[in-house]
Write an enzyme that holds these catalytic residues in place. Structure first.
Site, PDB file in Angstrom:
ATOM      1  N   GLN A   1     -14.340  -5.070  -7.925  1.00 43.78           N
ATOM      2  CA  GLN A   1     -15.289  -3.953  -7.834  1.00 43.78           C
ATOM      3  C   GLN A   1     -14.577  -2.631  -7.594  1.00 43.78           C
ATOM      4  OE1 GLN A   1     -18.624  -3.773  -8.235  1.00 43.78           O
ATOM      5  NE2 GLN A   1     -18.786  -5.937  -8.729  1.00 43.78           N
TER       6      GLN A   1
ATOM      7  N   ASN B   1     -19.184  -6.472  -3.740  1.00 45.83           N
ATOM      8  CA  ASN B   1     -20.014  -6.293  -4.928  1.00 45.83           C
ATOM      9  C   ASN B   1     -21.484  -6.073  -4.619  1.00 45.83           C
ATOM     10  OD1 ASN B   1     -19.181  -9.053  -4.193  1.00 45.83           O
ATOM     11  ND2 ASN B   1     -20.770  -9.688  -5.617  1.00 45.83           N
TER      12      ASN B   1
ATOM     13  N   THR C   1      -2.497 -19.588 -25.844  1.00 46.65           N
ATOM     14  CA  THR C   1      -2.211 -18.416 -26.678  1.00 46.65           C
ATOM     15  C   THR C   1      -2.875 -17.195 -26.061  1.00 46.65           C
ATOM     16  OG1 THR C   1      -2.161 -19.851 -28.602  1.00 46.65           O
ATOM     17  CG2 THR C   1      -2.372 -17.487 -29.024  1.00 46.65           C
TER      18      THR C   1
ATOM     19  N   CYS D   1     -24.659 -12.980  -9.908  1.00 44.27           N
ATOM     20  CA  CYS D   1     -24.105 -14.299 -10.220  1.00 44.27           C
ATOM     21  C   CYS D   1     -24.927 -15.404  -9.592  1.00 44.27           C
ATOM     22  CB  CYS D   1     -22.673 -14.395  -9.717  1.00 44.27           C
ATOM     23  SG  CYS D   1     -21.755 -12.914 -10.046  1.00 44.27           S
TER      24      CYS D   1
ATOM     25  N   GLY E   1     -11.847 -12.158 -13.670  1.00 44.12           N
ATOM     26  CA  GLY E   1     -11.724 -12.157 -12.218  1.00 44.12           C
ATOM     27  C   GLY E   1     -11.755 -13.543 -11.604  1.00 44.12           C
ATOM     28  N   THR E   2     -12.692 -14.357 -12.040  1.00 44.94           N
ATOM     29  CA  THR E   2     -12.844 -15.690 -11.461  1.00 44.94           C
ATOM     30  C   THR E   2     -11.559 -16.497 -11.661  1.00 44.94           C
ATOM     31  OG1 THR E   2     -15.210 -15.608 -11.886  1.00 44.94           O
ATOM     32  CG2 THR E   2     -14.250 -17.795 -11.538  1.00 44.94           C
TER      33      THR E   2
END
Ligand SMILES: *Cc1c(COP(=O)(O)O)cnc(C)c1O
Length: 404
Positions: free
Chosen positions: A194, A164, A252, A348, A79-80
């Protein structure tokens, strides 16, 4: 004295908004893919073609859930990264084609830090000016407030699908439509990390240009996720190299991660309606019992009564409460010793002593932010677990208030 209750052997995990465990079915397919399709998707020989085929089939599966084109899906490392790619990508593309002009962006003040800190970094560089929209008392961002902030040079609006911390579900479709009507050049991004387990993700219903999803909130692999990029939309990459993922995410490819994410997303989408109603019912029983047995326990975020499957206002697994007079962090540690995992505000930011920007952002006083606890239920949560939590919670809150 601390409550004396028999502690269960099995942990009671009620922090699914922080992250989820890996679904055994997902784990199996991730393991299988990592060995059977270990090749580099860019290689021309058999092993490469097999890896490429697994990756492209995962892309199609994700696109089927979003009802979009497969070439609109970019696999990322979570997500970040998707959020950073969206925000930096749009801003840098604008500046490259506009001789380094400063642009304007809009977001809400209760976004995840991945959004807020990306925008703050750009502000510090002096490359954008930003407007942070205040939500209402339940955390809703109103389309008319966003429209009022739009200027001719507003290149990006980013508003999360579901919060969140307090579970507020934003009227994304209304906001996107209003933004596009006010300025047809403004790109609309939504952080839907979320939302992926509970809400409708069909792009044409949301009207977004960019959408972020991740695996770690839907029983998928961590550091897996996607960015939906509407066909024709141009952004600069965040990561340069061999030009994988249509030039937007070099390196990759994590084929096993992509396959695992696709599997997790499909499962979530297939089971969400049934699961949502089960979670709402569990949550409602739990909340009523707390209200009955604990005084001064205040709900943060949207009312539970108005939240229905037809018109969802709050993530069905989210319950965020402030137990006034009790320090949230102390409560988390005591509950942990009773085998219960919950969080204060946002996971977080546990190393960050500042009270939740979301609880403060909806206009609650400091005391509410410092005493807030977030319970987020998951697909293995059963009533017996919540009954046990209540048995611990009621005397624990009383005791912590007594010694305070
Ligand atoms: C978890 C989360 C993120 C960050 O996702 P990662 O995959 O951990 O990078 C961003 N936004 C929201 C709303 C989240 O819940």
């Amino acid at each position: 004295m601390l409550p004396r209750v028999k502690k269960p052997k099995k942990r009671i995990y009620l922090d699914h908004a922080a992250t989820t465990y890996l679904d055994p079915k997902v784990q199996k397919i991730v393991n299988l893919t990592s060995t059977a399709q270990f090749g580099n998707p860019s290689s021309l020989y058999l092993e490469g073609r097999q890896a490429k085929s697994a990756l492209e089939s995962a892309r199609k599966d994700v696109a089927a859930v979003l009802k979009c084109r497969a070439d609109e899906i970019i696999f990322t490392a979570g997500g970040t990264e998707s959020i950073n790619t969206a925000i930096f990508g749009i801003v840098r593309n604008f500046r490259l084609s506009n001789k380094g002009k400063t642009a304007h962006v809009i977001t809400s003040s209760i976004e995840h830090h991945a959004v807020l800190n990306s925008i703050r970094a750009l502000e510090q560089e002096g490359t954008v000016k930003a407007t942070f929209i205040k939500p209402d008392k339940q955390g809703f961002v109103h389309p008319e407030d966003v429209v009022r902030a739009i200027k001719p040079d507003t290149i990006l609006v980013s508003v999360m699908y579901a919060n969140n911390e307090i579970g507020t579900i934003q009227p994304i479709h209304e906001i996107a439509r209003a933004v596009h009507k006010a300025n047809s050049k403004t790109v609309f991004h939504s952080d839907a990390c979320q939302a992926s387990g509970a809400l409708d993700l069909e792009i044409y219903k949301l009207g977004v240009d960019l959408l972020t999803l991740n695996g770690s909130k839907v029983y998928g692999p961590k550091q897996s996720g996607i960015l939906f990029v509407r066909k024709g939309l141009k952004l600069e990459p965040l990561i340069y190299g061999g030009g994988q993922e249509m030039g937007l995410r070099s390196g990759t490819e994590n084929v096993a991660g992509a396959v695992g994410f696709a599997q997790a997303l499909q499962t979530a989408n297939k089971t969400r309606l049934r699961e949502n109603s089960r979670l709402r019912s569990l949550r409602s029983t739990f909340y009523k019992a707390i209200q009955k047995n604990i005084s001064e326990a205040f709900l943060n975020g949207p009312d539970l009564e108005g939240d229905t499957e037809k018109d969802p206002k709050r993530l069905p697994n989210n319950l965020n409460l402030s137990f006034l007079g009790v320090e949230g962090e102390a409560m988390v540690l005591y509950l942990d010793s009773y085998q219960i995992a919950v969080s204060t505000g946002s996971a977080c930011s546990t190393t960050n002593p500042d009270p939740s920007h979301v609880i403060l952002g909806i206009g609650r006083p400091h005391e509410y932010a410092l005493s807030s606890i977030r319970f987020t239920l998951g697909k293995q949560t059963i009533k017996a677990e919540l009954d046990y939590v209540l048995k611990v919670l009621v005397p624990l809150v009383a005791e912590l208030r007594r010694v305070a």
